[in-house]
Design a protein around this motif. Structure first.
Motif, PDB file in Angstrom:
ATOM      1  N   SER A 104     -10.365   3.396-115.010  1.00 22.87           N
ATOM      2  CA  SER A 104     -11.704   3.355-114.432  1.00 22.87           C
ATOM      3  C   SER A 104     -12.726   3.054-115.518  1.00 22.87           C
ATOM      4  N   ASP A 105     -13.777   2.317-115.143  1.00 19.93           N
ATOM      5  CA  ASP A 105     -14.751   1.939-116.171  1.00 19.93           C
ATOM      6  C   ASP A 105     -15.631   3.131-116.546  1.00 19.93           C
ATOM      7  N   THR A 157     -18.231   4.540-113.974  1.00 22.18           N
ATOM      8  CA  THR A 157     -17.594   5.354-112.940  1.00 22.18           C
ATOM      9  C   THR A 157     -17.249   6.720-113.492  1.00 22.18           C
ATOM     10  N   ASP A 214     -13.126   4.435-106.316  1.00 23.73           N
ATOM     11  CA  ASP A 214     -13.807   3.342-107.017  1.00 23.73           C
ATOM     12  C   ASP A 214     -13.083   2.030-106.736  1.00 23.73           C
ATOM     13  N   ASP A 215     -13.487   0.974-107.444  1.00 32.48           N
ATOM     14  CA  ASP A 215     -12.896  -0.365-107.298  1.00 32.48           C
ATOM     15  C   ASP A 215     -13.018  -0.889-105.870  1.00 32.48           C
ATOM     16  N   GLN A 264     -12.240  -7.041-107.680  1.00 34.52           N
ATOM     17  CA  GLN A 264     -11.776  -6.867-109.057  1.00 34.52           C
ATOM     18  C   GLN A 264     -10.868  -8.041-109.455  1.00 34.52           C
ATOM     19  N   TRP A 281      -7.157  -7.860-108.329  1.00 33.29           N
ATOM     20  CA  TRP A 281      -6.779  -7.682-106.939  1.00 33.29           C
ATOM     21  C   TRP A 281      -5.765  -8.743-106.520  1.00 33.29           C
ATOM     22  N   ALA A 287     -21.308  -0.197-110.753  1.00 29.28           N
ATOM     23  CA  ALA A 287     -20.055  -0.069-111.500  1.00 29.28           C
ATOM     24  C   ALA A 287     -19.000  -0.935-110.804  1.00 29.28           C
ATOM     25  N   SER A 288     -17.827  -0.386-110.498  1.00 26.71           N
ATOM     26  CA  SER A 288     -16.788  -1.194-109.853  1.00 26.71           C
ATOM     27  C   SER A 288     -16.847  -1.111-108.324  1.00 26.71           C
TER      28      SER A 288
END
Length: 201
Positions: free
Chosen positions: A33-34, A37, A150-151, A155, A158, A187-188
């Motif tokens: 995770s970034d 996040t 998240d995400d 992305q 994916w 964020a994501s």
């Protein structure tokens, strides 16, 4: 527009983060995770004193470090992953933290075996609890509990067809009358949901 609000600086890093990030890079793990996040995970963790926390998808423990950094000393975190090599990095990093229980397990098997458990905060960072066994994981939430994913923005990693799965997931969460949720185009791509009290309208 205030640049301080658009650059989203992070206050501080967890003590273990820099070394763990280096080890993660060397390990070849690419699904972390970034930091934005993770900063949110830490902030929200601080809202659950003496809470019971669940992380589905430990990886090498990067997001784990942020959750632990936000938790108080009376809280506990169970974190699950099915990759022994990556989980070993997390175990090495957090061996001295008694609040954390790392478990090597298939996510689906763990969720099924722990169906009567209850948590105040769930971060679902893997397929189980997000695209698989979602209803079962939401049943693990206490009233007032946080569910975080998240995400949800496209992305680079994916696979083909995943965008449709993400849309279906968001559409389904919108139908849940037991949740209050907010989508963050930040964020994501994050969804924050709170389990409504069973006595709420």
């Amino acid at each position: 527009m205030d640049p301080q609000m658009t650059t989203t600086p992070i206050q501080t890093l967890p003590d273990t983060y820099a070394l763990l990030l280096e080890k993660t890079s060397q390990s070849g793990f690419t699904m972390a995770s970034d930091p934005l996040t993770c900063s949110l995970l830490r902030t929200l963790a601080a809202s659950k004193p003496a809470g019971r926390f669940l992380e589905l998808g430990t990886g090498t423990g990067l997001s784990t470090a942020w959750i632990l950094d936000g938790m108080d000393q009376q809280s506990t975190l169970v974190s699950i992953d099915n990759d022994p090599a990556f989980l070993a990095l997390a175990k090495e990093t957090f061996a001295a933290d008694p609040r954390l229980c790392l478990q090597l397990a298939d996510g689906g098997d763990w969720i099924t075996a722990n169906a009567t458990e209850k948590f105040d905060y769930i971060f679902a960072d893997t397929w189980h609890g997000k695209y698989l066994l979602l209803d079962e994981v939401l049943e693990l939430l206490n009233d007032g509990g946080l569910y975080l994913i998240d995400d949800m923005l496209p992305q680079p990693n994916w696979p083909e067809g995943h965008a449709a799965k993400a849309r279906q997931l968001m559409d389904y969460l919108d139908t849940r009358t037991d949740l209050l949720l907010t989508r963050l185009n930040w964020a994501s791509g994050i969804i924050i949901a709170v389990k409504k009290s069973s006595g709420a309208d």
